[in-house]
Write a protein that holds these residues in place. Structure first.
Motif, short mmCIF file in Angstrom:
data_model
loop_
_atom_site.label_atom_id
_atom_site.label_comp_id
_atom_site.label_asym_id
_atom_site.label_seq_id
_atom_site.Cartn_x
_atom_site.Cartn_y
_atom_site.Cartn_z
N THR A 168 32.63 35.10 38.11
CA THR A 168 34.04 34.92 37.79
C THR A 168 34.88 36.03 38.40
O THR A 168 35.93 35.79 39.01
N THR A 169 34.41 37.27 38.28
CA THR A 169 35.13 38.41 38.84
C THR A 169 35.23 38.30 40.36
O THR A 169 36.30 38.52 40.95
N LEU A 170 34.12 37.96 41.03
CA LEU A 170 34.11 37.88 42.48
C LEU A 170 34.98 36.74 43.00
O LEU A 170 35.67 36.88 44.02
N LEU A 171 34.95 35.60 42.32
CA LEU A 171 35.78 34.48 42.76
C LEU A 171 37.26 34.85 42.71
O LEU A 171 38.03 34.51 43.62
N ARG A 172 37.66 35.53 41.65
CA ARG A 172 39.06 35.93 41.54
C ARG A 172 39.41 36.97 42.61
O ARG A 172 40.52 36.96 43.15
N ALA A 173 38.48 37.86 42.92
CA ALA A 173 38.75 38.89 43.91
C ALA A 173 38.79 38.31 45.34
O ALA A 173 39.61 38.72 46.16
N LEU A 174 37.93 37.34 45.63
CA LEU A 174 37.79 36.82 46.98
C LEU A 174 38.75 35.68 47.29
O LEU A 174 39.17 35.50 48.44
N LEU A 175 39.08 34.87 46.29
CA LEU A 175 39.80 33.62 46.56
C LEU A 175 41.23 33.59 46.04
O LEU A 175 42.07 32.88 46.61
N ALA A 176 41.52 34.28 44.96
CA ALA A 176 42.84 34.15 44.34
C ALA A 176 43.94 34.75 45.23
O ALA A 176 43.75 35.82 45.83
N ASP A 177 45.09 34.07 45.31
CA ASP A 177 46.23 34.62 46.04
C ASP A 177 46.66 35.95 45.44
O ASP A 177 46.98 36.89 46.17
N LEU A 178 46.65 36.02 44.12
CA LEU A 178 46.97 37.27 43.40
C LEU A 178 45.80 37.57 42.48
O LEU A 178 45.75 37.06 41.35
N PRO A 179 44.85 38.37 42.93
CA PRO A 179 43.67 38.66 42.10
C PRO A 179 44.05 39.22 40.74
O PRO A 179 44.91 40.09 40.62
N THR A 180 43.43 38.67 39.71
CA THR A 180 43.67 39.12 38.34
C THR A 180 42.33 39.40 37.68
O THR A 180 41.29 38.89 38.10
N ALA A 181 42.37 40.21 36.66
CA ALA A 181 41.14 40.55 35.94
C ALA A 181 40.67 39.35 35.13
O ALA A 181 41.46 38.53 34.67
N GLY A 182 39.36 39.25 34.98
CA GLY A 182 38.79 38.20 34.15
C GLY A 182 38.83 38.58 32.68
O GLY A 182 39.42 39.60 32.30
N PRO A 183 38.22 37.78 31.82
CA PRO A 183 38.21 38.07 30.39
C PRO A 183 37.55 39.42 30.12
O PRO A 183 36.62 39.84 30.80
N GLY A 239 39.39 32.02 32.59
CA GLY A 239 40.68 32.67 32.41
C GLY A 239 41.84 31.86 32.96
O GLY A 239 41.81 30.63 33.02
N SER A 240 42.88 32.57 33.36
CA SER A 240 44.11 31.92 33.81
C SER A 240 43.89 31.17 35.11
O SER A 240 42.87 31.34 35.79
N ALA A 241 44.87 30.35 35.47
CA ALA A 241 44.74 29.48 36.64
C ALA A 241 44.55 30.28 37.92
O ALA A 241 45.24 31.26 38.17
N LEU A 242 43.57 29.86 38.72
CA LEU A 242 43.33 30.47 40.03
C LEU A 242 44.14 29.70 41.07
O LEU A 242 44.01 28.48 41.18
N THR A 243 44.95 30.43 41.82
CA THR A 243 45.77 29.83 42.87
C THR A 243 45.25 30.28 44.23
O THR A 243 45.13 31.48 44.50
N TYR A 244 44.92 29.31 45.07
CA TYR A 244 44.40 29.59 46.42
C TYR A 244 45.33 28.96 47.44
O TYR A 244 45.52 27.75 47.45
N ARG A 245 45.97 29.81 48.26
CA ARG A 245 46.93 29.35 49.26
C ARG A 245 48.00 28.45 48.65
O ARG A 245 48.38 27.42 49.20
N GLY A 246 48.46 28.87 47.50
CA GLY A 246 49.54 28.17 46.82
C GLY A 246 49.13 26.99 45.98
O GLY A 246 49.97 26.42 45.26
N ALA A 247 47.87 26.57 46.05
CA ALA A 247 47.40 25.41 45.29
C ALA A 247 46.61 25.89 44.07
O ALA A 247 45.74 26.76 44.19
#
Length: 343
Positions: free
Chosen positions: A69-84, A264-272
């Motif tokens: 979960t942490t790595l996906l948010r760091a690698l893919l999210a437009d605005l990386p956020t912390a996980g739970p 956690g919160s919604a993951l946004t990738y390239r605006g989607a």
């Protein structure tokens, strides 16, 4: 952990249909990504008609759900956020240690047949999904004074009961179930390694009442919290040599493993915004099924991985949704479906 390199850590798959589970089945069929000197993890872009999926394909021995979960948010999210935020570790109680050890011994001695899960170990694995609003799960948890995790587990027990009820007057026996728990501390958020263990509960598939089924599950999980079983497992895992732990886990593998991950919160990738998140793990031995519930933003997805001839396999997602409906105190007045499923 090896630095991210797109040429080594990104792979593209193309599937001929829009079914959301096709790409997942392809990943399962290829096993862990440790081959020909390649790294033990990769980002997989799955192209399908009308859209695409992004997957994190990894060796589960090195990555647990919290780390992924942490790595996906760091690698893919437009605005990386912390996980739970993970729970703070505490000193385990002696009663928790002895209870955990006794539980493992009991599982070694248990040999009840599991009609819903009797299957051969054959390929290819099947992957199925069911979606439900997170808000609905929370409503059910509040209504019964319990947790979303307990609702998830009790609905699995009820689904097995309903499956058996439609086929025989004999009730399905209680079902030993492995529940992965994370030991990862806040300061270990991005540290490589699987920092998790498996607690065990017995799903009361023999109970004719959906509400009583939920109460019996809640009593078990409450007792585990009281005994600080998460921390007892953390200590026992640390004291068990790696090879011995692998052999023990293999012997203790229950018919059902039921994982629950909060993305956690919604993951946004390239605006989607990602439509859903889900986790899959291969099932190696016969008579085994894996389920996961991944909560992402406002939606939770149940994912089922099973052998092609697992009797309950094609039916479990729909029966799980039915079980949730039965637990709704307002179900008599409710209209429509509580969720949706894909095969």
């Amino acid at each position: 952990m090896e630095q991210f390199n797109p040429e080594r850590h990104v792979r593209v798959l193309t599937v001929p249909d829009a079914a959301s589970n096709r790409g997942a089945e392809l990943l399962l069929s290829q096993g862990p990504p440790v081959r020909n000197g390649q790294p033990p993890w990769e980002i997989v872009l799955i192209n399908r008609p009308g859209g695409y999926s992004l997957g994190f394909h990894a060796d589960h021995g090195l990555f647990d759900g919290a780390l992924i979960t942490t790595l996906l948010r760091a690698l893919l999210a437009d605005l990386p956020t912390a996980g739970p935020v993970p729970p703070r570790p505490v000193r385990p109680r002696w009663a928790g240690l002895t209870s955990t050890l006794a539980q493992q011994v009991a599982l070694l001695e248990a040999a009840q047949p599991t009609p819903a899960f009797t299957a051969s170990n054959r390929d290819p694995r099947r992957v199925r999904h069911a979606d439900v609003p997170v808000a609905q799960l929370r409503v059910l948890a509040r209504a019964h004074g319990t947790s979303v995790n307990d609702v998830y587990l009790a609905a699995l027990a009820r689904a097995v009961h309903l499956w058996q009820q439609r086929r025989s007057d004999i009730t399905h026996p209680p079902l030993a179930t492995g529940v992965p728990v994370s030991f990862r501390r806040a300061e270990e958020e991005g540290a490589l390694g699987n920092r998790s263990g498996v607690a065990h509960i017995v799903l009361p598939c023999d109970d004719p009442s959906p509400v009583q089924t939920l109460r019996r599950v809640t009593l078990q999980t409450a007792r585990q919290k009281e005994l600080r079983q998460r921390d007892a497992l953390r200590l026992l895992t640390a004291l068990t040599p790696g090879a011995a732990a692998v052999r023990l886990v293999g012997r203790l593998a229950p018919p059902l493993t039921a994982s629950n991950v909060t993305f956690g919160s919604a993951l946004t990738y390239r605006g989607a915004i990602a439509q859903a998140a889900y986790g899959i793990i291969d099932v190696h031995g016969p008579n085994q099924v894996f389920t996961s519930l991944v909560s992402h933003h406002d939606s939770a997805r149940l994912t089922l991985v099973h052998h092609p001839d697992t009797p309950i396999g094609p039916h479990l997602p729909a029966l799980w949704l039915t079980a949730l409906q039965e637990m709704d105190p307002d179900s008599q007045e409710a209209s429509g479906e509580i969720g949706s499923m894909t095969s």
